[in-house]
Motif scaffolding. Structure first.
Motif, short mmCIF file in Angstrom:
data_model
loop_
_atom_site.label_atom_id
_atom_site.label_comp_id
_atom_site.label_asym_id
_atom_site.label_seq_id
_atom_site.Cartn_x
_atom_site.Cartn_y
_atom_site.Cartn_z
N SER A 1 0.86 -1.19 0.00
CA SER A 1 0.00 0.00 0.00
C SER A 1 0.89 1.23 0.00
O SER A 1 2.00 1.21 0.53
CB SER A 1 -0.96 0.01 1.20
OG SER A 1 -0.25 0.07 2.42
N THR B 1 2.97 4.37 -2.12
CA THR B 1 3.81 4.50 -3.31
C THR B 1 5.25 4.78 -2.90
O THR B 1 5.50 5.64 -2.06
CB THR B 1 3.31 5.64 -4.22
OG1 THR B 1 1.97 5.37 -4.63
CG2 THR B 1 4.18 5.79 -5.46
N GLN C 1 8.40 6.02 -9.65
CA GLN C 1 7.46 5.76 -8.58
C GLN C 1 6.92 4.34 -8.74
O GLN C 1 6.65 3.90 -9.87
CB GLN C 1 6.33 6.77 -8.57
CG GLN C 1 6.77 8.17 -8.14
CD GLN C 1 5.62 9.03 -7.68
OE1 GLN C 1 4.46 8.76 -7.96
NE2 GLN C 1 5.95 10.09 -6.95
N PRO D 1 3.87 2.19 -7.36
CA PRO D 1 2.63 2.19 -6.59
C PRO D 1 2.29 0.80 -6.06
O PRO D 1 2.90 -0.20 -6.44
CB PRO D 1 1.58 2.66 -7.62
CG PRO D 1 2.13 2.20 -8.93
CD PRO D 1 3.63 2.27 -8.81
N SER E 1 4.21 9.85 -0.54
CA SER E 1 3.14 10.65 0.07
C SER E 1 3.64 11.30 1.35
O SER E 1 4.49 10.74 2.06
CB SER E 1 1.94 9.75 0.39
OG SER E 1 0.98 10.44 1.18
N ARG F 1 3.94 -4.15 -13.04
CA ARG F 1 2.67 -4.52 -12.44
C ARG F 1 2.16 -5.78 -13.14
O ARG F 1 2.18 -5.86 -14.36
CB ARG F 1 1.64 -3.40 -12.60
CG ARG F 1 0.22 -3.79 -12.13
CD ARG F 1 -0.75 -2.65 -12.27
NE ARG F 1 -0.42 -1.58 -11.35
CZ ARG F 1 -0.77 -1.56 -10.06
NH1 ARG F 1 -1.46 -2.58 -9.55
NH2 ARG F 1 -0.43 -0.56 -9.29
#
Length: 231
Positions: A70, A72, A84, A86, A107, A134
């Motif tokens: 959870s 990034t 980045q 995620p 974040s 991903r």
């Protein structure tokens, strides 16, 4: 032999901005019985506060895998990559002849939760390289790492594979284990049994000398399954 590595028995370090659990000896946590498993050297589960992270630091001759659960990751390295990563993505970096990198929570206010996994490569002096990917959400086993990058997996410089398994409650997966192989299972989330031995979120299994494994989900679950050389 199936050995349960209970999540609460792992090494633990809370630095305020970083809450880290160490499956194997790492930093100030040392246990002679948990120095690694086959080619696995580090499995750390980290929660990192907003805006915090690991500043530029060096590595050499190690395959470094990150799986973001959870939040990034913001990554930067001496190869010129600034990316980045995620939630749901995997990142792998070969430190090889030497690389410097930083990993921060992108974040300022949302915690970052990830697994950091170090794999000892089967050769030294690899040219440093970086990749991230991903993978589609699928039920059952999905190949994530392999030495030949087959089936769209990420390449790893070691005689091993990593598969991510998603199982619905009540579903069972069966794995035939090749001779002279070891298996590590890390429970990412949910509740499972492996040949009848129960485990929950963040537990791990060290497995050897087992010909067949029956993995049953007693709730919706996700696991990482490492198929590793015997030495």
């Amino acid at each position: 032999m199936i050995y349960l590595r209970n999540a609460q028995e792992r090494g633990h370090a809370n630095h305020g901005w970083l809450d880290s659990w160490h499956t194997f000896s790492f930093a100030n946590y040392y246990d002679a019985n948990f120095m690694g498993f086959s080619a696995l050297r580090v499995i750390n589960e980290d929660v990192i506060d907003g805006g915090q992270g690991f500043g530029k630091h060096p590595h050499k001759d190690m395959e470094i895998l990150t799986y973001v659960l959870s939040g990034t990751v913001e990554h930067e390295d001496s190869m010129g990559n600034k990316e980045q990563i995620p939630a749901g993505e995997f990142q792998i970096m070969s430190a090889g002849t030497g690389v410097r990198h930083s990993e921060y929570n992108a974040s300022q206010d949302v915690p970052l939760h990830l697994y950091q996994i170090w794999i000892i490569p089967d050769k030294e002096g690899i040219e440093p390289r970086y990749a991230q990917r991903r993978f589609d959400d699928v039920t059952g086993p999905q190949l994530i790492l392999s030495p030949d990058a087959r089936e769209g997996s990420l390449k790893v410089f070691q005689d091993m594979t990593l598969s991510r398994w998603a199982l619905k409650q009540g579903e069972e997966g069966v794995l035939d284990v090749a001779p002279q192989r070891k298996i590590w299972i890390q429970v990412v989330k949910g509740d499972i049994t492996v040949n009848g031995t129960a485990a929950s979120t963040s537990d791990g299994f060290a497995i050897w000398d087992e010909a067949t494994l029956a993995v049953t989900a007693t709730s919706d679950a996700e696991i990482l399954l490492f198929d590793l050389p015997a030495v």
